[in-house]
Design an enzyme around this catalytic site. Structure first.
Site, mmCIF file in Angstrom:
data_model
loop_
_atom_site.group_PDB
_atom_site.id
_atom_site.type_symbol
_atom_site.label_atom_id
_atom_site.label_comp_id
_atom_site.label_asym_id
_atom_site.label_seq_id
_atom_site.Cartn_x
_atom_site.Cartn_y
_atom_site.Cartn_z
ATOM 1 N N LYS A 227 0.735 -1.217 0.207
ATOM 2 C CA LYS A 227 0.203 -0.047 -0.156
ATOM 3 C C LYS A 227 1.093 1.149 -0.025
ATOM 4 O O LYS A 227 1.805 1.306 0.606
ATOM 5 C CB LYS A 227 -1.149 -0.020 1.220
ATOM 6 C CG LYS A 227 -1.932 1.065 1.500
ATOM 7 C CD LYS A 227 -2.715 1.062 2.575
ATOM 8 C CE LYS A 227 -4.017 2.125 2.618
ATOM 9 N NZ LYS A 227 -4.616 1.858 4.035
ATOM 10 N N SER B 202 -9.799 -0.092 7.298
ATOM 11 C CA SER B 202 -9.387 0.055 6.024
ATOM 12 C C SER B 202 -8.674 -1.201 5.253
ATOM 13 O O SER B 202 -8.459 -1.229 4.140
ATOM 14 C CB SER B 202 -8.014 1.220 6.170
ATOM 15 O OG SER B 202 -8.674 2.377 6.477
ATOM 16 N N SER C 29 -9.504 1.921 3.084
ATOM 17 C CA SER C 29 -8.526 2.718 2.164
ATOM 18 C C SER C 29 -7.542 1.965 1.514
ATOM 19 O O SER C 29 -6.816 2.397 0.639
ATOM 20 C CB SER C 29 -7.675 3.670 3.016
ATOM 21 O OG SER C 29 -6.902 3.065 3.987
#
Length: 464
Positions: A70, A169, A145
């Site tokens: 990420k 997330s 996210s």
């Protein structure tokens, strides 16, 4: 879209890593990965950056296993965008501890996956790079996210992604993309490398992996644990199953998937104890989480910006269970924060005593099915609000309260969580649950989830 994933990209990681010791097989895997990304990425849009060059030789026990990270998590030699519309292009000089550990074991970082600006949304998009789409239907969101990582794994563009979770997330995009994720016990894995300048949050923010199946998560856990790895249980499990005792904060479509899962769960041989889990959902849980989160994230925001965010009362009015508490935390009242931390410690002890008789808790990740891409009603440099309202049996809920209703109380506990796919909605989009284990007992939790995944006659995330 997922039906065409080449078999070489969907094998269990244990088998893949063993085969990567052969130079020809490793090159074949990287070539298949490169072709898959070239084919699917224009539709899914999961990456900030990619490199698919196969390492020249196998190294370490992971033999050059390709992993993605990420793009809020530092990886040496890669710039971090944090999902911003005007990101820095300066490469990080050092990796986050977990990434460094994986690379030290022989993994190869082959991509940085997308996130919303500063990981502050449950959809993954900005004006610079566009939207990350759900690989099961690009009209729908992949969540956020860690939406880029979940979409990349679900679509066969990544074998393993390293993401992060604060208020869902990891869990939310995994649930909507039909993959699994592990959020370790708070403090169980190093949480450095997620913020610029070496900053870090003291609570809630955790790094964790996203994979296609539970066994892949267990394989990674064993690799990182080394000699301490191995199964911890005999296969006899007792779980507390969330059972609503009134109108539930769920859409009808999500409730249908949940009820089907609850009915089938008994067939797995796991002992199920229905439980409304009322202590988890007290208003105090949402207040404590929001104020602690707001206090700690507020330290990263200049005071004038915090004041401006609090001055606009409409987001807090729409989100009394989430944003209102976060904005209170932005006041940075040290005495109140210390009291909140003490109250959180009490809440955690009470939960440990209340749920001592079960091995895990099982409850929804969210009461919503994945929805079509939404535009925010306001967007101030990535700090967004949404006027979208969702109809649930418990009444209408706006965006942030609807999406955090089940995730926030679990985050407050600080216990490990595995996200497990359990079915699909009427649009063919997956939906998952969160399985919450005891602190420090990740391996036992993974064993339990592997049992459910193997025995449950439902979508497992491995169909092609």
């Amino acid at each position: 879209m997922t039906v065409d994933i080449p078999e070489i990209l969907t094998r269990p990681l244990r088998e893949t890593v063993a085969e990567l010791a052969d130079d020809t097989t490793r090159e074949t895997l990287y070539r298949a990965l490169r072709a898959r990304r070239e084919d699917v990425e224009p539709v899914v849009n999961a990456f900030e950056a990619r490199r698919e060059q196969s390492p020249r030789a196998a190294k370490g026990p992971l033999n050059g296993l390709p992993v993605t990270v990420k793009d809020q998590i530092a990886a040496e030699g890669w710039p971090r965008t944090f999902g911003l519309e005007r990101p820095s292009r300066r490469a990080d000089r050092a990796s986050a501890s977990i990434v460094a550990r994986l690379v030290g074991l022989g993994a190869e970082v082959t991509g940085k996956t997308a996130l919303p600006p500063n990981a502050l949304d449950f959809q993954t998009f900005n004006r610079r790079r566009g939207r990350t789409s759900n690989p099961h239907d690009p009209r729908f969101t992949a969540g956020g996210s860690s939406g880029g990582g979940a979409a990349a794994v679900a679509s066969g563009m990544s074998l393993l992604d390293i993401g992060a979770d604060l208020a869902g997330s990891l869990r939310l995009p995994a649930a909507w993309c039909g993959v699994t994720s592990l959020t370790p016990t708070e403090g169980g894995w190093p949480a450095d490398g997620m913020l610029p300048g070496g900053q870090r949050l003291q609570h809630f923010a955790r790094i964790g992996p996203i994979a296609r199946r539970v066994d892949d998560l267990a394989f990674l856990w064993d690799c990182l644990a080394g000699a301490e790895a191995g199964k911890e249980t005999s296969g006899s499990y007792r779980i507390g199953l969330w059972t609503p005792d009134g109108p539930a904060p769920m859409e009808a479509a999500a409730r249908t998937v949940w009820d089907g899962f609850s009915t089938r769960l008994a067939a797995t041989g796991v002992t199920v104890e229905p439980d409304p889990m009322r202590p988890l959902f007290k208003p105090e849980s949402y207040r404590l989480f929001g104020e602690i989160m707001g206090y700690e994230t507020g330290a990263l925001i200049p005071a004038p910006i915090r004041w401006l965010l609090r001055r606009d009362r409409s987001p807090a009015r729409r989100s009394p269970g989430f944003l209102a508490h976060v904005h209170t935390g932005y006041r940075r009242d040290g005495t109140r924060h210390a009291d909140n931390l003490a109250r959180m410690a009490v809440a955690r002890r009470e939960a440990a005593a209340r749920f001592d008789g079960v091995d895990a808790l099982v409850l929804p990740v969210t009461g919503l099915c994945a929805f079509r891409h939404l535009d925010p009603s306001s967007d101030r440099a990535g700090v967004r609000d949404y006027a979208q309202r969702f109809d649930t049996a418990a009444g209408p809920l706006f965006y942030f309260d609807a999406l955090t209703r089940f995730a926030v109380p679990v985050t407050l506990l600080g216990w490990p969580v595995v996200t497990l796919p359990i079915g699909r909605d009427a649009n063919g989009i997956p939906l998952g649950v969160q399985v919450v284990g005891k602190p420090g007992r990740e391996r036992a939790l993974l064993d339990l989830c592997a049992t459910i995944e193997t025995r449950l006659p439902a979508y497992s995330g491995t169909e092609r």
